[in-house]
Design a protein around this motif. Structure first.
Motif, mmCIF file in Angstrom:
data_model
loop_
_atom_site.group_PDB
_atom_site.id
_atom_site.type_symbol
_atom_site.label_atom_id
_atom_site.label_comp_id
_atom_site.label_asym_id
_atom_site.label_seq_id
_atom_site.Cartn_x
_atom_site.Cartn_y
_atom_site.Cartn_z
ATOM 1 N N PHE A 28 -8.057 0.922 3.767
ATOM 2 C CA PHE A 28 -6.901 1.495 4.447
ATOM 3 C C PHE A 28 -6.147 0.452 5.259
ATOM 4 N N SER A 29 -4.887 0.742 5.565
ATOM 5 C CA SER A 29 -4.036 -0.209 6.276
ATOM 6 C C SER A 29 -4.535 -0.501 7.689
ATOM 7 N N VAL A 30 -5.341 0.386 8.253
ATOM 8 C CA VAL A 30 -5.865 0.166 9.596
ATOM 9 C C VAL A 30 -6.848 -0.993 9.634
ATOM 10 N N GLY A 31 -7.387 -1.384 8.480
ATOM 11 C CA GLY A 31 -8.328 -2.493 8.426
ATOM 12 C C GLY A 31 -9.767 -2.044 8.621
ATOM 13 N N PRO A 32 -10.669 -2.952 9.009
ATOM 14 C CA PRO A 32 -12.088 -2.617 9.144
ATOM 15 C C PRO A 32 -12.322 -1.541 10.195
ATOM 16 N N VAL A 33 -13.432 -0.829 10.040
ATOM 17 C CA VAL A 33 -13.843 0.182 11.010
ATOM 18 C C VAL A 33 -15.147 -0.277 11.651
ATOM 19 N N ASN A 34 -15.269 -0.030 12.954
ATOM 20 C CA ASN A 34 -16.501 -0.353 13.674
ATOM 21 C C ASN A 34 -17.389 0.877 13.746
ATOM 22 N N LEU A 138 7.035 15.668 -0.664
ATOM 23 C CA LEU A 138 5.925 16.582 -0.389
ATOM 24 C C LEU A 138 4.673 16.254 -1.192
ATOM 25 N N SER A 139 4.781 15.377 -2.165
ATOM 26 C CA SER A 139 3.604 14.959 -2.931
ATOM 27 C C SER A 139 2.584 14.248 -2.047
ATOM 28 N N VAL A 140 2.991 13.860 -0.829
ATOM 29 C CA VAL A 140 2.064 13.195 0.083
ATOM 30 C C VAL A 140 0.880 14.094 0.408
ATOM 31 N N VAL A 141 1.062 15.416 0.367
ATOM 32 C CA VAL A 141 -0.032 16.342 0.671
ATOM 33 C C VAL A 141 -1.129 16.212 -0.381
ATOM 34 N N GLU A 142 -0.748 16.221 -1.640
ATOM 35 C CA GLU A 142 -1.730 16.084 -2.710
ATOM 36 C C GLU A 142 -2.317 14.676 -2.735
ATOM 37 N N LYS A 143 -1.508 13.701 -2.404
ATOM 38 C CA LYS A 143 -2.002 12.326 -2.341
ATOM 39 C C LYS A 143 -3.101 12.198 -1.294
ATOM 40 N N TYR A 144 -2.909 12.831 -0.146
ATOM 41 C CA TYR A 144 -3.923 12.810 0.907
ATOM 42 C C TYR A 144 -5.205 13.498 0.434
ATOM 43 N N HIS A 145 -5.049 14.618 -0.275
ATOM 44 C CA HIS A 145 -6.216 15.339 -0.781
ATOM 45 C C HIS A 145 -7.014 14.470 -1.754
ATOM 46 N N ARG A 146 -6.322 13.757 -2.631
ATOM 47 C CA ARG A 146 -7.018 12.866 -3.579
ATOM 48 C C ARG A 146 -7.726 11.747 -2.846
ATOM 49 N N MET A 147 -7.114 11.248 -1.785
ATOM 50 C CA MET A 147 -7.746 10.199 -0.993
ATOM 51 C C MET A 147 -9.053 10.680 -0.387
ATOM 52 N N LEU A 291 13.487 6.724 14.127
ATOM 53 C CA LEU A 291 12.484 6.027 14.946
ATOM 54 C C LEU A 291 11.739 4.960 14.158
ATOM 55 N N PHE A 292 11.461 5.246 12.886
ATOM 56 C CA PHE A 292 10.635 4.361 12.059
ATOM 57 C C PHE A 292 11.363 4.050 10.744
ATOM 58 N N PRO A 293 12.497 3.341 10.797
ATOM 59 C CA PRO A 293 13.332 3.175 9.606
ATOM 60 C C PRO A 293 12.649 2.456 8.441
ATOM 61 N N GLY A 294 11.726 1.582 8.708
ATOM 62 C CA GLY A 294 11.062 0.870 7.624
ATOM 63 C C GLY A 294 9.749 1.458 7.191
ATOM 64 N N LEU A 295 9.365 2.586 7.808
ATOM 65 C CA LEU A 295 8.011 3.094 7.613
ATOM 66 C C LEU A 295 7.945 4.575 7.287
ATOM 67 N N TYR A 296 9.008 5.321 7.590
ATOM 68 C CA TYR A 296 8.903 6.778 7.618
ATOM 69 C C TYR A 296 8.554 7.407 6.272
ATOM 70 N N GLU A 297 8.935 6.801 5.153
ATOM 71 C CA GLU A 297 8.573 7.369 3.855
ATOM 72 C C GLU A 297 7.188 6.932 3.419
ATOM 73 N N GLN A 298 6.845 5.665 3.617
ATOM 74 C CA GLN A 298 5.539 5.158 3.184
ATOM 75 C C GLN A 298 4.389 5.750 3.998
ATOM 76 N N GLU A 299 4.624 6.025 5.269
ATOM 77 C CA GLU A 299 3.579 6.555 6.161
ATOM 78 C C GLU A 299 4.065 7.875 6.755
ATOM 79 N N LEU A 300 4.397 8.818 5.899
ATOM 80 C CA LEU A 300 5.009 10.072 6.344
ATOM 81 C C LEU A 300 4.121 10.830 7.321
ATOM 82 N N ALA A 301 2.833 10.975 6.999
ATOM 83 C CA ALA A 301 1.948 11.749 7.872
ATOM 84 C C ALA A 301 1.866 11.135 9.263
ATOM 85 N N LEU A 302 1.776 9.820 9.322
ATOM 86 C CA LEU A 302 1.646 9.131 10.604
ATOM 87 C C LEU A 302 2.943 9.228 11.409
ATOM 88 N N THR A 303 4.063 8.874 10.782
ATOM 89 C CA THR A 303 5.324 8.830 11.529
ATOM 90 C C THR A 303 5.803 10.222 11.928
#
Length: 333
Positions: A28-34, A138-147, A291-303
């Motif tokens: 994931f984009s967040v990187g390593p987890v502790n 709206l396909s982001v919902v199914e994408k999240y489910h597959r993840m 607010l997030f012009p370069g990110l809002y589509e790629q990271e819809l759930a977050l933004t």
């Protein structure tokens, strides 16, 4: 016990007395987890990392450096239900027979109950449509489910934890309920040396997103996660904490200064939203794009969660009006 290699030293280190931090890779984009191993009369693992071979191999290698193996784990405590923290839970349970402990609100997410997950998806379809999200996104919902299905296995929770109780098996650790980043978020506090295992509640490099989540009871209104998050941060600011051991990134040693900065930035973003509404009403999606012009589509759930959280805050303070038109909510000053 064999000596650690340079690589394993980076992935495993003792960060407090009897507390070992293990850094696991994630896709994931967040990187390593502790994740954290707590030494007591038995071994306790705090979080597990995602269900990947790389994370599993790294975890096993780190345990080996400590002279143990997954089969030696007696319990697993979850700080929250996000996939990068719980994905390997079932595999750990299968290998070790360890019991699992979490907040009650983590249960349906970790068990991945089919009825709940269907409701979960429908909640987000509705939320996104009400927020003005175009159908093409709206396909982001199914994408999240597959993840979820890819990086997490369904697992059971054996013990439910509540605020301010001693941690079973390790009574020197106190459970704290710290919702905001997720509704199920817990932290662990050891007063003797003022150490907080903070999951994703307090991170040094990034501000934790206060994610929108469906209420467990569909008849209830959704929670206001940013409002919750601010309250949880303020609670931790009042605690004497020398070290915050985070779910991502570096150890935090200045928690009050960091929290004060995060709280101030919330108000700054809320002010930015007010300025964006000065020329007329807008949907949450439109505001997110501004607010997030370069990110809002790629990271819809977050933004969108970030935007809705600040809109919740302003609405609670009676600084916004909301009207509904053809199933979409519009915000105005």
């Amino acid at each position: 016990m064999s000596q650690p290699t340079d690589s394993s030293r980076q992935q495993l280190r003792e960060v407090a007395t009897g507390v070992y931090q293990i850094e696991l890779p994630t896709p994931f984009s967040v990187g390593p987890v502790n994740v954290y191993l707590l030494k007591g009369s038995e071994w306790t693992l705090v979080d597990t990392g995602p269900h990947t071979s790389a994370a599993w191999d790294t975890l096993c290698g780190a345990l080996k450096q400590l002279g143990c193996q997954p089969a030696d784990l007696s319990q697993v405590v979850l700080t929250h239900h996000h996939v990068d923290h719980v994905g390997l839970l079932q595999k750990v349970r299968e290998v070790s027979g360890a019991r699992s402990l979490a907040h009650p609100l983590a249960v349906p997410f970790v068990e991945m109950d089919e009825t709940f997950m269907a409701y979960h998806n429908q909640f987000f379809y509705r939320l996104y449509r009400e927020s003005g999200v175009p159908e093409r996104l709206l396909s982001v919902v199914e994408k999240y489910h597959r993840m979820l299905l890819t990086f997490c296995q369904p697992a059971s929770i054996d013990v439910l934890l509540k605020h301010e109780q001693p941690l079973p098996g390790l009574p020197e650790w106190q459970v704290l309920y710290t919702p905001g980043h997720s509704q199920s978020h817990l932290s662990l506090y050891r007063a003797s040396d003022q150490v907080l295992i903070g999951g994703d509640h307090i991170l040094k490099q990034i501000s934790s997103n206060a994610f929108i989540e469906p209420p467990r009871d569909p008849a209830q209104a959704r929670a206001l996660p940013l409002v919750q998050y601010r309250t949880s941060l303020q609670m931790c600011a009042e605690l004497e904490i020398q070290l915050v051991l985070p779910g991502h990134g570096e150890v935090v040693t200045d928690h009050r200064e960091l929290i004060a900065g995060r709280l101030q930035r919330h108000w700054e973003r809320a002010g930015k939203l007010r300025s964006l509404l000065a020329d007329g009403e807008k949907t949450a999606f439109q505001l997110s794009a501004l607010l997030f012009p370069g990110l809002y589509e790629q990271e819809l759930a977050l933004t969108l969660s970030e935007t809705l959280g600040h809109l919740d805050l302003l609405t609670m303070l009676h600084q916004l009006e909301i009207r509904q038109k053809e199933g979409v909510f519009y915000y105005s000053l």
